[in-house]
Scaffold this motif. Sequence first.
Motif, PDB file in Angstrom:
ATOM      1  N   GLU A 154      -7.511  -6.025  -0.592  1.00 14.15           N
ATOM      2  CA  GLU A 154      -8.006  -7.193  -0.038  1.00 14.15           C
ATOM      3  C   GLU A 154      -6.293  -7.898  -0.021  1.00 14.15           C
ATOM      4  OE1 GLU A 154     -10.460  -7.638   2.291  1.00 14.15           O
ATOM      5  OE2 GLU A 154     -11.289  -6.825   1.805  1.00 14.15           O
ATOM      6  N   ILE A 155      -6.082  -7.286  -1.038  1.00 13.58           N
ATOM      7  CA  ILE A 155      -4.566  -8.462  -0.972  1.00 13.58           C
ATOM      8  C   ILE A 155      -3.366  -6.871  -1.793  1.00 13.58           C
ATOM      9  CG2 ILE A 155      -5.575 -11.075  -1.419  1.00 13.58           C
ATOM     10  CD1 ILE A 155      -5.406  -9.986  -4.840  1.00 13.58           C
ATOM     11  N   ALA A 156      -2.267  -7.524  -1.280  1.00 15.89           N
ATOM     12  CA  ALA A 156      -1.461  -6.421  -2.020  1.00 15.89           C
ATOM     13  C   ALA A 156      -1.164  -6.508  -3.395  1.00 15.89           C
ATOM     14  CB  ALA A 156       0.040  -6.787  -1.172  1.00 15.89           C
ATOM     15  N   ILE A 213      -9.950 -17.509  -0.161  1.00 12.90           N
ATOM     16  CA  ILE A 213      -9.526 -16.515   0.283  1.00 12.90           C
ATOM     17  C   ILE A 213     -10.551 -15.692   0.323  1.00 12.90           C
ATOM     18  CG2 ILE A 213      -7.924 -14.913  -0.736  1.00 12.90           C
ATOM     19  CD1 ILE A 213      -6.660 -16.539  -2.624  1.00 12.90           C
ATOM     20  N   GLU A 214     -11.587 -14.960  -1.080  1.00 11.95           N
ATOM     21  CA  GLU A 214     -12.923 -14.624  -0.063  1.00 11.95           C
ATOM     22  C   GLU A 214     -13.416 -14.853   0.878  1.00 11.95           C
ATOM     23  OE1 GLU A 214     -15.118 -15.444  -4.115  1.00 11.95           O
ATOM     24  OE2 GLU A 214     -13.230 -13.568  -5.431  1.00 11.95           O
ATOM     25  N   GLN A 215     -13.480 -15.807   1.392  1.00 15.41           N
ATOM     26  CA  GLN A 215     -14.062 -16.065   2.215  1.00 15.41           C
ATOM     27  C   GLN A 215     -13.741 -16.457   3.586  1.00 15.41           C
ATOM     28  OE1 GLN A 215     -14.570 -20.267   2.705  1.00 15.41           O
ATOM     29  NE2 GLN A 215     -16.155 -20.181   0.262  1.00 15.41           N
ATOM     30  N   THR A 216     -11.878 -15.953   3.675  1.00 12.20           N
ATOM     31  CA  THR A 216     -11.611 -15.400   4.487  1.00 12.20           C
ATOM     32  C   THR A 216     -11.064 -14.462   5.112  1.00 12.20           C
ATOM     33  OG1 THR A 216      -9.857 -17.287   4.428  1.00 12.20           O
ATOM     34  CG2 THR A 216      -8.933 -15.579   5.489  1.00 12.20           C
ATOM     35  N   MET A 217     -11.436 -13.477   3.946  1.00 14.85           N
ATOM     36  CA  MET A 217     -11.561 -12.161   3.630  1.00 14.85           C
ATOM     37  C   MET A 217     -12.114 -11.137   4.032  1.00 14.85           C
ATOM     38  SD  MET A 217      -8.258 -11.066   3.092  1.00 14.85           S
ATOM     39  CE  MET A 217      -6.880 -12.368   1.621  1.00 14.85           C
ATOM     40  N   VAL A 218     -13.726 -12.082   3.598  1.00 13.74           N
ATOM     41  CA  VAL A 218     -14.899 -11.388   4.192  1.00 13.74           C
ATOM     42  C   VAL A 218     -14.850 -11.545   5.624  1.00 13.74           C
ATOM     43  CG1 VAL A 218     -17.421 -11.698   4.520  1.00 13.74           C
ATOM     44  CG2 VAL A 218     -16.575 -11.835   2.191  1.00 13.74           C
ATOM     45  N   VAL A 246      -1.326 -18.544   3.521  1.00 14.17           N
ATOM     46  CA  VAL A 246      -1.338 -17.365   2.671  1.00 14.17           C
ATOM     47  C   VAL A 246      -2.816 -17.131   3.020  1.00 14.17           C
ATOM     48  CG1 VAL A 246      -2.827 -17.373   1.000  1.00 14.17           C
ATOM     49  CG2 VAL A 246      -0.647 -18.918   1.141  1.00 14.17           C
ATOM     50  N   LEU A 247      -3.931 -17.473   3.969  1.00 14.38           N
ATOM     51  CA  LEU A 247      -5.473 -17.439   4.370  1.00 14.38           C
ATOM     52  C   LEU A 247      -4.966 -16.734   5.688  1.00 14.38           C
ATOM     53  CD1 LEU A 247      -7.535 -20.489   4.433  1.00 14.38           C
ATOM     54  CD2 LEU A 247      -6.766 -18.500   2.750  1.00 14.38           C
ATOM     55  N   ASN A 248      -3.839 -16.535   6.061  1.00 16.91           N
ATOM     56  CA  ASN A 248      -3.926 -15.493   7.388  1.00 16.91           C
ATOM     57  C   ASN A 248      -2.686 -14.585   6.790  1.00 16.91           C
ATOM     58  OD1 ASN A 248      -5.201 -16.864   9.313  1.00 16.91           O
ATOM     59  ND2 ASN A 248      -4.315 -17.605  10.067  1.00 16.91           N
ATOM     60  N   ALA A 249      -2.627 -14.161   5.755  1.00 13.99           N
ATOM     61  CA  ALA A 249      -1.524 -12.870   5.921  1.00 13.99           C
ATOM     62  C   ALA A 249      -2.244 -12.230   5.563  1.00 13.99           C
ATOM     63  CB  ALA A 249      -1.236 -13.308   3.944  1.00 13.99           C
ATOM     64  N   THR A 250      -1.585 -10.545   6.410  1.00 11.66           N
ATOM     65  CA  THR A 250      -2.489  -9.248   6.372  1.00 11.66           C
ATOM     66  C   THR A 250      -2.522  -9.402   4.568  1.00 11.66           C
ATOM     67  OG1 THR A 250      -0.086  -8.021   6.015  1.00 11.66           O
ATOM     68  CG2 THR A 250      -1.365  -8.989   8.265  1.00 11.66           C
ATOM     69  N   THR A 251      -2.934  -7.918   4.164  1.00 13.26           N
ATOM     70  CA  THR A 251      -2.908  -7.362   2.897  1.00 13.26           C
ATOM     71  C   THR A 251      -2.107  -6.998   2.374  1.00 13.26           C
ATOM     72  OG1 THR A 251      -4.140  -5.388   3.159  1.00 13.26           O
ATOM     73  CG2 THR A 251      -6.089  -6.802   3.246  1.00 13.26           C
ATOM     74  N   ALA A 252      -1.353  -7.263   3.715  1.00 12.71           N
ATOM     75  CA  ALA A 252       0.045  -6.250   2.626  1.00 12.71           C
ATOM     76  C   ALA A 252       0.871  -7.631   2.353  1.00 12.71           C
ATOM     77  CB  ALA A 252       0.458  -5.079   3.615  1.00 12.71           C
ATOM     78  N   ASP A 253       1.028  -8.657   2.573  1.00  8.19           N
ATOM     79  CA  ASP A 253       1.884  -9.152   2.479  1.00  8.19           C
ATOM     80  C   ASP A 253       1.198 -10.662   1.284  1.00  8.19           C
ATOM     81  OD1 ASP A 253       3.679  -8.452   5.133  1.00  8.19           O
ATOM     82  OD2 ASP A 253       2.177  -9.928   6.295  1.00  8.19           O
ATOM     83  N   LEU A 254      -0.224 -10.874   0.756  1.00  6.58           N
ATOM     84  CA  LEU A 254       0.068 -11.310   0.245  1.00  6.58           C
ATOM     85  C   LEU A 254       0.017 -10.584  -1.371  1.00  6.58           C
ATOM     86  CD1 LEU A 254      -2.245 -14.559  -0.686  1.00  6.58           C
ATOM     87  CD2 LEU A 254      -4.041 -12.874   0.135  1.00  6.58           C
ATOM     88  N   ARG A 255       0.766 -11.423  -2.526  1.00  7.69           N
ATOM     89  CA  ARG A 255       0.951 -11.339  -3.428  1.00  7.69           C
ATOM     90  C   ARG A 255      -0.234 -12.376  -4.655  1.00  7.69           C
ATOM     91  NH1 ARG A 255       4.106 -11.728  -7.489  1.00  7.69           N
ATOM     92  NH2 ARG A 255       5.636 -12.932  -6.039  1.00  7.69           N
ATOM     93  N   LEU A 256      -0.664 -11.920  -5.256  1.00  6.77           N
ATOM     94  CA  LEU A 256      -1.410 -12.894  -6.274  1.00  6.77           C
ATOM     95  C   LEU A 256      -0.544 -12.959  -7.768  1.00  6.77           C
ATOM     96  CD1 LEU A 256      -4.819 -13.170  -5.028  1.00  6.77           C
ATOM     97  CD2 LEU A 256      -2.978 -14.462  -4.524  1.00  6.77           C
TER      98      LEU A 256
END
Length: 158
Positions: free
Chosen positions: A48-50, A151-156, A7-17
């Motif tokens: 930051e997320i899809a 998630i936020e820490q990983t995106m930063v 989850v944490l390594n997913a690109t923004t195009a791949d991560l959906r919440l």
Amino acid sequence: MQVPETVLNATTADLRLELFVRSLAPETARPQQEAVIERLRDLNDADEIADTELYVTGDCICPSTVAAETETGRFLLDRYEAFEEWADENGVELVGFRDRCVDSSLTGETVTGIQFPRLTLAMFVDERLRFVAPAIRNGTETTVADAQDEIEQTMVQQ
């Protein structure tokens, strides 16, 4: 428990919440719910997320009622089943989901329904369920806020 690396390594195009909010939660829960929604909106707005979807669950969904046959009822029951399956496959205990007996004022019958927690966050990578919060693994609980923090820490850092 931590959010999985997938989850944490997913690109923004791949991560959906998907965030599930129980609408009839006690009023004291409302500020927390709103804060979580705002944080997810900020992640979504920053690309930051899809995608982020918000679903209101109501007090509970009863599989034996007509409401369960609606599109919304079926969706909530399907998601609950997917969460249970994910938890079983990953040795995780879901937190806050309960079976609840409800008396129908119309029929006088008592039915059992599934009550979602006040907040539930489901994380999908490439359309596959990868994580659900709140949950406990090996005695350690991950709340929705904990998952958001990770998630936020990983995106930063990316």
